[in-house]
Motif scaffolding. Structure first.
Motif, PDB file in Angstrom:
ATOM      1  N   ALA A   1     122.995  38.355  40.790  1.00 35.81           N
ATOM      2  CA  ALA A   1     121.661  37.746  40.880  1.00 35.81           C
ATOM      3  C   ALA A   1     121.674  36.337  40.302  1.00 35.81           C
ATOM      4  CB  ALA A   1     120.638  38.612  40.148  1.00 35.81           C
TER       5      ALA A   1
ATOM      6  N   THR B   1     123.545  34.077  42.704  1.00 40.24           N
ATOM      7  CA  THR B   1     122.796  33.914  43.954  1.00 40.24           C
ATOM      8  C   THR B   1     121.721  32.842  43.791  1.00 40.24           C
ATOM      9  OG1 THR B   1     123.201  36.195  44.643  1.00 40.24           O
ATOM     10  CG2 THR B   1     121.315  35.079  45.632  1.00 40.24           C
ATOM     11  N   ARG B   2     121.039  32.873  42.668  1.00 43.77           N
ATOM     12  CA  ARG B   2     120.005  31.866  42.427  1.00 43.77           C
ATOM     13  C   ARG B   2     120.620  30.489  42.189  1.00 43.77           C
ATOM     14  NH1 ARG B   2     117.640  36.230  39.551  1.00 43.77           N
ATOM     15  NH2 ARG B   2     118.537  35.499  37.582  1.00 43.77           N
TER      16      ARG B   2
ATOM     17  N   PRO C   1     122.228  30.432  47.660  1.00 45.96           N
ATOM     18  CA  PRO C   1     120.812  30.673  47.945  1.00 45.96           C
ATOM     19  C   PRO C   1     120.564  31.441  49.240  1.00 45.96           C
ATOM     20  CG  PRO C   1     121.413  28.424  48.511  1.00 45.96           C
ATOM     21  CD  PRO C   1     122.606  29.019  47.830  1.00 45.96           C
TER      22      PRO C   1
END
Length: 216
Positions: free
Chosen positions: A199, A202-203, A207
């Motif tokens: 997570a 990913t941020r 994206p």
């Protein structure tokens, strides 16, 4: 007992040769006692060969140490390489996490070797980590060029941070377990770590969609 420990080395196609037995013996010695303990005589004794055979194959103790470092880097490269071009960046990252985790679980000496090389502060360890950052940087450059990862302000710095994050459960396991009240032997706790890492990246880097951490 020593021979059993040597059998915990990662398995590759050449592992039945005398040269590979010598390399595996050196790997085990470095993992358990550090580079200083991996003398030519100690390596030969553990591999059940003569010191002259060690020198025949590798030229010197440093030759064996360098061969082990390259071999481990290749093994890690194999297990963390993206194998499915159709997988999204977050899913590809999660798969790399899983393969690395399985390798260090199945081969406990690998984790011990990494801790020795990365925490002892020896010249060999410093150079090994630099090579790890090189590989991380190359992978990040490739993902940025493909538009998978956001462009980094400082690619090499980011690559070093990614390498440290990947090694954290091996290098800082007792600290993380204490601070987070978890147990890395427990699959649910390992899944929590993987999900949080995926997570985060990913941020920050990937994206184009996150994935939930499914059971292994």
């Amino acid at each position: 007992m020593e021979r059993a420990a040597d059998e915990q080395a990662p398995v590759r196609p050449d592992d039945l040769t005398a040269k590979a037995r010598i390399r595996n013996a050196a790997f085990a010695l470095i993992a358990q006692d550090g580079v200083d303990a991996a003398t030519v005589r100690a390596i030969a004794r553990r591999a059940d060969v003569s010191p002259s055979l060690v020198l025949h194959h590798f030229g010197s103790k440093q030759g064996v140490v360098d061969e082990v470092a390259t071999w481990v880097a290749d093994v890690l490269g194999d297990v963390t390489r993206d194998t499915d071009p159709q997988a999204g960046p977050a899913e590809a990252h999660r798969r790399r996490q899983l393969r690395f985790e399985r390798m260090t679980t199945e081969v406990p000496l690998l984790g011990a070797y990494l801790r020795r090389m990365l925490l002892d502060g020896t010249e060999n360890g410093l150079e090994w980590f630099a090579r790890t950052v090189d590989a991380s940087e190359a992978g990040l450059n490739q993902r940025e060029a493909l538009g998978i990862a956001r462009p980094s302000v400082d690619v090499r710095m980011t690559a070093a941070m990614l390498a440290l994050l990947g090694f954290a459960p091996v290098l800082l396991r007792p600290h993380l377990e204490h601070a987070l009240r978890l147990d890395f032997d427990d699959e649910d706790d390992r899944r929590r770590w993987r999900a949080a890492e995926t997570a985060l990246l990913t941020r920050a880097l990937y994206p184009r969609g996150a994935v939930a951490d499914a059971p292994a």
